[in-house]
Design an enzyme around this catalytic site. Structure first.
Site, PDB file in Angstrom:
ATOM      1  N   CYS A  78      -3.691  -1.078  -2.362  1.00 51.99           N
ATOM      2  CA  CYS A  78      -3.926   0.285  -2.742  1.00 51.99           C
ATOM      3  C   CYS A  78      -4.794   0.508  -3.714  1.00 51.99           C
ATOM      4  O   CYS A  78      -4.355   0.055  -5.042  1.00 51.99           O
ATOM      5  CB  CYS A  78      -2.520   0.955  -2.824  1.00 51.99           C
ATOM      6  N   CYS A 122     -11.354   2.982  -1.771  1.00 52.85           N
ATOM      7  CA  CYS A 122     -10.114   3.341  -1.202  1.00 52.85           C
ATOM      8  C   CYS A 122      -9.774   2.699   0.097  1.00 52.85           C
ATOM      9  O   CYS A 122     -10.698   2.422   1.049  1.00 52.85           O
ATOM     10  CB  CYS A 122     -10.219   4.938  -0.933  1.00 52.85           C
ATOM     11  N   GLU A 124      -7.081  10.172   8.506  1.00 51.27           N
ATOM     12  CA  GLU A 124      -5.678  10.111   8.996  1.00 51.27           C
ATOM     13  C   GLU A 124      -5.884  10.956  10.372  1.00 51.27           C
ATOM     14  O   GLU A 124      -5.114  10.901  11.046  1.00 51.27           O
ATOM     15  CB  GLU A 124      -4.772  10.607   7.998  1.00 51.27           C
ATOM     16  N   HIS A 146      -8.676   3.763   2.999  1.00 50.99           N
ATOM     17  CA  HIS A 146      -9.279   4.415   4.246  1.00 50.99           C
ATOM     18  C   HIS A 146     -10.677   4.554   4.510  1.00 50.99           C
ATOM     19  O   HIS A 146     -10.895   4.454   5.663  1.00 50.99           O
ATOM     20  CB  HIS A 146      -8.707   5.986   4.019  1.00 50.99           C
ATOM     21  N   ASP A 179       0.795  -1.061  -0.165  1.00 48.59           N
ATOM     22  CA  ASP A 179      -0.030  -0.039   0.019  1.00 48.59           C
ATOM     23  C   ASP A 179       0.898   1.135   0.089  1.00 48.59           C
ATOM     24  O   ASP A 179       2.128   1.157   0.182  1.00 48.59           O
ATOM     25  CB  ASP A 179      -0.918  -0.053   1.331  1.00 48.59           C
ATOM     26  N   SER A 180       0.318   2.494  -0.317  1.00 46.02           N
ATOM     27  CA  SER A 180       0.878   3.664  -0.501  1.00 46.02           C
ATOM     28  C   SER A 180       1.253   4.273   1.176  1.00 46.02           C
ATOM     29  O   SER A 180       2.346   4.998   1.119  1.00 46.02           O
ATOM     30  CB  SER A 180       0.134   4.699  -0.959  1.00 46.02           C
TER      31      SER A 180
END
Ligand code: DGL
Length: 279
Positions: free
Chosen positions: A75, A185, A152, A187, A12-13
């Site tokens: 990702c 996504c 985040e 997140h 993942d990023s």
């Protein structure tokens, strides 16, 4: 005989892919895991396809060198923009999150209309739209670039996040008829509570992290896993190694929120140095 445990690489990023790792651990506990979070170069969601392909391929090759026998591109942005390029640079099988998410959407929808939300880069690539069209479904895609920073920041159930979600989703559902929403996504699974409040109750939410974990299970030809399977006790404790390109301390601190349990064995990797060492 003790069954051999496969080693699965998860790329993942950053730390968002830990939601995919979390789903994998629940569904495929009989594997060991290597996780790579490219935290020094995140976010990928606002970058070009060329840059994402270059970054992700380097990280994926690193996981392969470390022993990953199957690679999961957790990702969504990297899966959408660069899956073929990443796969071409590796010799192990590679799985992205788009196809499993589209498969699940196809089984959930009745109207044939699906809303997909993701980063700017994922949405403008239309990778989900193409995958859904191949299954005869119509997609309405909506970029939600504020969601990643809100998650985040830890504002997963915050009035501001709910307000932002209303603005994005009112627009996405405006044309009407969609009965499935794909979380495109890493997140977004953390926003499920807020998203559930915002969308109509009859809209099914497809979590591409879970769909991908199921696809991995099928790929490994494993039987559905239950805690009472023979040898289940022995198999419930995967080993994890985490590689990150920026602060290990920050990754460990924030990672637990995404993963659901503590991140222990995390190591700092400098891919440029690694490349020099290989040459
Ligand atoms: N991992 C990215 C994704 O799933 C989100 C974070 C980023 O933009 O790097 O699209």
């Amino acid at each position: 005989v003790k069954p051999r445990r496969p080693t699965i690489g998860v790329f993942d990023s950053g730390m968002g892919g830990l939601t995919v790792l979390g789903a994998l651990v629940r569904l495929v506990p009989e594997a060991d895991y290597l996780y790579f979070g490219d935290t020094a170069r995140l976010p990928y969601g606002s970058k070009s396809a060329e840059t994402v392909a270059r970054y992700a391929s380097g990280a994926a090759r690193y996981l392969q060198q470390r022993g990953a026998e199957l690679l999961v591109i957790a990702c969504n942005t990297a899966s959408a923009l660069a899956l073929d390029k990443i796969a071409a640079s590796l010799s192990v099988p590679v799985l992205g999150v788009i196809e499993p998410g589209a498969d699940r959407a196809a089984t959930c929808t009745r109207s044939g209309k699906v809303v997909v939300i993701g980063t700017e880069a994922t949405i403008s690539s239309h990778a989900y739209q193409r995958a859904l069209a191949q299954r005869g479904l119509e997609a309405r895609e909506k970029a939600c670039p504020l969601f990643v920073p809100l998650v985040e920041e830890g504002w997963t159930d915050h009035p501001i996040t709910e307000q932002v979600a209303r603005i994005y989703l009112d627009e996405a559902f405006q044309t009407g008829g969609a009965d499935v929403m794909v979380l495109g996504c890493t997140h977004y699974p953390l926003l499920k509570t807020v998203l559930r409040r915002v969308v109509r109750p009859d809209v099914k939410i497809v979590d591409s992290a879970e769909s991908t974990a199921e696809a991995v299970r099928q790929r490994l030809h494993l039987q559905p896993w239950t805690p009472s399977s023979p040898g289940a006790e022995r198999r419930t404790h995967p080993r994890f190694t985490f590689f990150v390109t920026d602060s290990v301390e920050k990754f460990r601190r924030l990672g637990e929120r995404f993963l659901g349990f503590a991140v222990e064995d995390a190591r700092l990797v400098d891919l440029e140095q690694e490349a020099i060492a290989v040459r």
